[in-house]
Design a protein around this motif. Structure first.
Motif, short mmCIF file in Angstrom:
data_model
loop_
_atom_site.label_atom_id
_atom_site.label_comp_id
_atom_site.label_asym_id
_atom_site.label_seq_id
_atom_site.Cartn_x
_atom_site.Cartn_y
_atom_site.Cartn_z
N ASN A 34 0.84 -1.20 0.00
CA ASN A 34 0.00 0.00 0.00
C ASN A 34 0.87 1.24 0.00
O ASN A 34 2.08 1.19 0.19
N ASN A 35 0.24 2.38 -0.22
CA ASN A 35 0.99 3.64 -0.35
C ASN A 35 1.52 4.17 0.97
O ASN A 35 2.46 4.95 0.98
N THR A 36 0.92 3.77 2.07
CA THR A 36 1.38 4.31 3.35
C THR A 36 2.77 3.78 3.69
O THR A 36 3.59 4.49 4.26
N GLU A 37 3.03 2.54 3.32
CA GLU A 37 4.36 2.00 3.57
C GLU A 37 5.39 2.62 2.63
O GLU A 37 6.54 2.84 3.01
N SER A 38 4.98 2.87 1.40
CA SER A 38 5.93 3.47 0.46
C SER A 38 6.24 4.91 0.83
O SER A 38 7.30 5.41 0.48
N ALA A 39 5.33 5.58 1.52
CA ALA A 39 5.60 6.96 1.94
C ALA A 39 6.66 7.01 3.03
O ALA A 39 7.40 8.00 3.13
N SER A 40 6.78 5.95 3.80
CA SER A 40 7.79 5.95 4.86
C SER A 40 9.08 5.26 4.44
O SER A 40 10.06 5.29 5.18
N CYS A 41 9.08 4.65 3.27
CA CYS A 41 10.28 3.95 2.79
C CYS A 41 11.27 4.98 2.23
O CYS A 41 10.92 5.79 1.37
N SER A 42 12.48 4.97 2.72
CA SER A 42 13.45 5.97 2.28
C SER A 42 13.84 5.78 0.82
O SER A 42 14.13 6.75 0.11
N ILE A 43 13.85 4.55 0.34
CA ILE A 43 14.21 4.29 -1.06
C ILE A 43 13.15 4.87 -1.98
O ILE A 43 13.45 5.54 -2.97
N CYS A 44 11.88 4.64 -1.64
CA CYS A 44 10.80 5.14 -2.48
C CYS A 44 10.70 6.66 -2.42
O CYS A 44 10.40 7.30 -3.43
N VAL A 45 10.96 7.23 -1.27
CA VAL A 45 10.90 8.68 -1.15
C VAL A 45 11.97 9.32 -2.03
O VAL A 45 11.71 10.28 -2.75
N VAL A 46 13.15 8.75 -2.02
CA VAL A 46 14.23 9.29 -2.84
C VAL A 46 13.95 9.06 -4.32
O VAL A 46 14.18 9.93 -5.16
N HIS A 48 11.08 8.84 -5.85
CA HIS A 48 9.95 9.61 -6.39
C HIS A 48 10.05 11.10 -6.08
O HIS A 48 9.12 11.84 -6.38
N SER A 49 11.13 11.51 -5.50
CA SER A 49 11.28 12.94 -5.24
C SER A 49 11.65 13.64 -6.54
O SER A 49 12.18 13.05 -7.47
N THR A 50 11.38 14.91 -6.56
CA THR A 50 11.69 15.66 -7.77
C THR A 50 13.18 15.93 -7.81
O THR A 50 13.82 16.19 -6.79
N THR A 51 13.70 15.85 -9.00
CA THR A 51 15.12 16.11 -9.15
C THR A 51 15.34 17.61 -9.24
O THR A 51 14.53 18.32 -9.85
N PRO A 52 16.36 18.11 -8.64
CA PRO A 52 16.60 19.55 -8.71
C PRO A 52 16.99 19.95 -10.14
O PRO A 52 17.79 19.29 -10.78
#
Ligand SMILES: [Zn+2]
Length: 93
Positions: A34-46, A48-52
């Motif tokens: 589910n998405n709640t686990e992916s929101a706390s996963c550091s790999i997924c956060v990095v 899916h973050s926007t690239t500068p």
């Protein structure tokens, strides 16, 4: 003694390479139910973050002379003597 050291270095290198490979595979193939686990996963956060975006405040390039190339002739001084060539003189009669 050196053979055992060489074997241990080789084994350590293979261990590091395999750990790096398995880490890359695990990071790229993991998923979350589910998405709640992916929101706390550091790999997924990095991932899916926007690239500068690259930004530049300088609109126009600046061309300035920083120096002047001064060429200097280089002449190699070569000298070949007969004894260095291995040629012997004519036989004396
Ligand atoms: Zn994740």
């Amino acid at each position: 003694m050196q053979e055992s050291m060489r074997f241990s270095y080789r084994w350590l290198a293979w261990l590091c390479l395999s750990l790096m490979l398995w880490t890359a595979v695990a990071e790229s193939t993991h998923n979350h139910p589910n998405n709640t686990e992916s929101a706390s996963c550091s790999i997924c956060v990095v991932a899916h973050s926007t690239t500068p975006a690259a930004s530049s405040h300088q609109g126009q390039p600046v061309f300035a002379t920083i120096g002047l190339l001064q060429e200097e002739e280089v002449v190699a001084k070569a000298r070949i003597s007969v004894s260095e060539l291995g040629i012997r003189g004519p036989p004396a009669v």
